[in-house]
Design an enzyme around this catalytic site. Sequence first.
Site, PDB file in Angstrom:
ATOM      1  N   ASP A  91       0.861  -1.184   0.000  1.00  0.00           N
ATOM      2  CA  ASP A  91       0.000   0.000   0.000  1.00  0.00           C
ATOM      3  C   ASP A  91       0.900   1.237   0.000  1.00  0.00           C
ATOM      4  OD1 ASP A  91      -1.917  -1.967   0.387  1.00  0.00           O
ATOM      5  OD2 ASP A  91      -2.971  -0.900   1.974  1.00  0.00           O
ATOM      6  N   LYS A 153      -6.929   3.437  -2.980  1.00  0.00           N
ATOM      7  CA  LYS A 153      -7.248   3.388  -1.543  1.00  0.00           C
ATOM      8  C   LYS A 153      -7.476   4.807  -1.044  1.00  0.00           C
ATOM      9  CE  LYS A 153      -5.081   2.083   2.877  1.00  0.00           C
ATOM     10  NZ  LYS A 153      -3.908   1.423   3.515  1.00  0.00           N
ATOM     11  N   LYS A 182     -10.265   0.269  -2.107  1.00  0.00           N
ATOM     12  CA  LYS A 182     -10.079  -0.003  -0.687  1.00  0.00           C
ATOM     13  C   LYS A 182     -10.444   1.238   0.112  1.00  0.00           C
ATOM     14  CE  LYS A 182      -6.661  -1.239   2.874  1.00  0.00           C
ATOM     15  NZ  LYS A 182      -5.293  -1.749   3.159  1.00  0.00           N
TER      16      LYS A 182
END
Length: 221
Positions: A91, A153, A182
Amino acid sequence: MDRKEMLSHVDHTLLTQQATWDEIKKICDEAMEYSTASVCIPPSYVKQAAEYLNGQIPVCTVIGFPNGYMTTKTKEFETKDAIANGAEEIDMVINIGWLKDKKYDLVEEEIRTLKAACGDKILKVIIETCLLTEEEKIKMCELVTNAGADYIKTSTGFSTAGATFEDIELFAKHIGENVKMKAAGGIASLADVEKFLDLGADRLGTSRIIKLVRNEEATGY
């Protein structure tokens, strides 16, 4: 939606600065017990956690976290090091200043570079929605799609706010068909989990959901 299905979308997360191995081990145990999608932990614990989990749950870690203003070379090294240590998912935080300066080519190229470093591992791109305009969020949907990342995300959970339903709805309208979403930060109830999933989010970054399932006090990320 039953709780088992909800938990299968959760990246069970512990990213606080003071996190100890005993605490990381605990969330690994919880992840195995509840079959979460992954554990999301600091890079310094990746090797130890990967050995402990022994392939039962994927290890996710964060790159350029939480501010994103490291050089691309630094983020690339972090990514390769994390994968060598056993990370299955990365991430990364974008360089928000570059986005604000409209240096879109640099933002996109950095994502491409980290995706190349990931190879067949999953890359999620954290854009920190609470610091962006709607126009910038839409632009990031385009850049993430063009760069070939696997996920967009919402948040680090360490800025001024976390995920919102509105941001996931916006992403859904503008991401490419190969990009998943996400939501992370501030997911405070099982009702929140269900709504984010209903809106199309595939992953949820949170430290609270297992606590809620256990009817424990749920504070944190």
